[in-house]
Scaffold this motif. Structure first.
Motif, mmCIF file in Angstrom:
data_model
loop_
_atom_site.group_PDB
_atom_site.id
_atom_site.type_symbol
_atom_site.label_atom_id
_atom_site.label_comp_id
_atom_site.label_asym_id
_atom_site.label_seq_id
_atom_site.Cartn_x
_atom_site.Cartn_y
_atom_site.Cartn_z
ATOM 1 N N GLY A 25 51.514 22.714 70.974
ATOM 2 C CA GLY A 25 50.413 23.548 70.722
ATOM 3 C C GLY A 25 50.237 24.218 69.798
ATOM 4 O O GLY A 25 49.205 24.671 69.714
ATOM 5 N N ILE A 26 51.116 24.063 68.749
ATOM 6 C CA ILE A 26 50.694 24.800 67.146
ATOM 7 C C ILE A 26 50.062 23.835 66.389
ATOM 8 O O ILE A 26 49.148 23.975 65.669
ATOM 9 C CB ILE A 26 52.098 25.488 66.667
ATOM 10 N N CYS A 27 51.033 22.722 66.174
ATOM 11 C CA CYS A 27 50.633 21.753 65.026
ATOM 12 C C CYS A 27 49.860 20.669 65.479
ATOM 13 O O CYS A 27 49.434 19.773 64.738
ATOM 14 C CB CYS A 27 51.952 21.424 64.176
ATOM 15 N N GLN A 28 49.730 20.262 66.906
ATOM 16 C CA GLN A 28 49.164 19.292 67.479
ATOM 17 C C GLN A 28 49.598 18.054 67.287
ATOM 18 O O GLN A 28 48.941 16.977 67.099
ATOM 19 C CB GLN A 28 47.693 19.511 67.258
ATOM 20 N N VAL A 29 50.812 17.878 66.645
ATOM 21 C CA VAL A 29 51.590 16.576 66.585
ATOM 22 C C VAL A 29 52.433 16.178 67.851
ATOM 23 O O VAL A 29 52.942 17.161 68.315
ATOM 24 C CB VAL A 29 52.387 16.562 65.313
ATOM 25 N N GLU A 30 52.274 14.945 68.328
ATOM 26 C CA GLU A 30 53.139 14.558 69.398
ATOM 27 C C GLU A 30 54.578 14.702 69.087
ATOM 28 O O GLU A 30 54.964 14.925 68.021
ATOM 29 C CB GLU A 30 53.108 13.127 69.541
ATOM 30 N N PHE A 31 55.157 14.967 70.322
ATOM 31 C CA PHE A 31 56.589 15.642 70.319
ATOM 32 C C PHE A 31 57.489 14.372 69.960
ATOM 33 O O PHE A 31 58.907 14.449 69.518
ATOM 34 C CB PHE A 31 57.140 15.904 71.592
ATOM 35 N N GLU A 32 56.978 13.117 70.061
ATOM 36 C CA GLU A 32 57.690 11.870 69.713
ATOM 37 C C GLU A 32 57.866 11.870 68.348
ATOM 38 O O GLU A 32 58.758 11.019 67.695
ATOM 39 C CB GLU A 32 57.332 10.816 70.356
ATOM 40 N N GLY A 33 56.983 12.381 67.607
ATOM 41 C CA GLY A 33 56.849 12.610 65.919
ATOM 42 C C GLY A 33 57.680 13.664 65.594
ATOM 43 O O GLY A 33 58.612 14.224 66.393
ATOM 44 N N CYS A 34 57.264 14.423 64.330
ATOM 45 C CA CYS A 34 57.917 15.171 64.075
ATOM 46 C C CYS A 34 56.883 16.303 63.374
ATOM 47 O O CYS A 34 55.853 15.932 63.223
ATOM 48 C CB CYS A 34 58.959 15.044 62.932
ATOM 49 N N CYS A 35 57.560 17.607 63.278
ATOM 50 C CA CYS A 35 56.468 18.741 62.984
ATOM 51 C C CYS A 35 56.281 18.510 61.407
ATOM 52 O O CYS A 35 56.946 17.926 60.719
ATOM 53 C CB CYS A 35 57.006 20.190 63.481
ATOM 54 N N PRO A 36 55.245 19.321 60.650
ATOM 55 C CA PRO A 36 55.059 19.287 59.526
ATOM 56 C C PRO A 36 56.106 19.819 58.523
ATOM 57 O O PRO A 36 56.125 19.415 57.150
ATOM 58 C CB PRO A 36 53.714 20.323 59.175
ATOM 59 N N GLU A 37 57.172 20.417 59.114
ATOM 60 C CA GLU A 37 58.392 20.962 58.300
ATOM 61 C C GLU A 37 59.264 19.873 58.011
ATOM 62 O O GLU A 37 60.167 19.704 57.254
ATOM 63 C CB GLU A 37 58.851 22.042 58.869
#
Length: 89
Positions: A25-37
């Motif tokens: 809900g914050i970065c809008q990236v799929e959970f299967e992927g990874c966050c911007p960090e």
């Protein structure tokens, strides 16, 4: 029999139901992927659920909570943020 409609009013109901969403809900990236960090998906970027049923990448919610002033709130519904505990088995 024919009916002639002289006027009509359209009505709709809309609600935000994101509890089954597959994106942070914050970065809008799929959970299967990874966050911007993170560089690679996996155990280093787990998903954290709040008691409000919203889910975020761990790094995204931690960064959000660090910036919070006052009581930490869920970014989506502004309820007091409490990390959900795993149900006992």
């Amino acid at each position: 029999m024919k009916v002639k409609v002289k006027s009509w009013t359209m009505a709709a109901y809309w609600s935000w139901n994101d509890t089954n969403s597959d994106v942070c809900g914050i970065c809008q990236v799929e959970f299967e992927g990874c966050c911007p960090e993170c560089n690679m998906p996996g155990d280093d970027c787990p998903v954290l659920w709040g008691e409000c049923s919203h889910a975020f990448h761990m790094h995204c919610i931690m960064k959000w909570l660090e910036k919070a002033t006052g009581n930490p709130q869920c970014p989506l519904d502004r309820q007091l943020w409490k990390t959900a505990t795993a149900p006992s088995q």
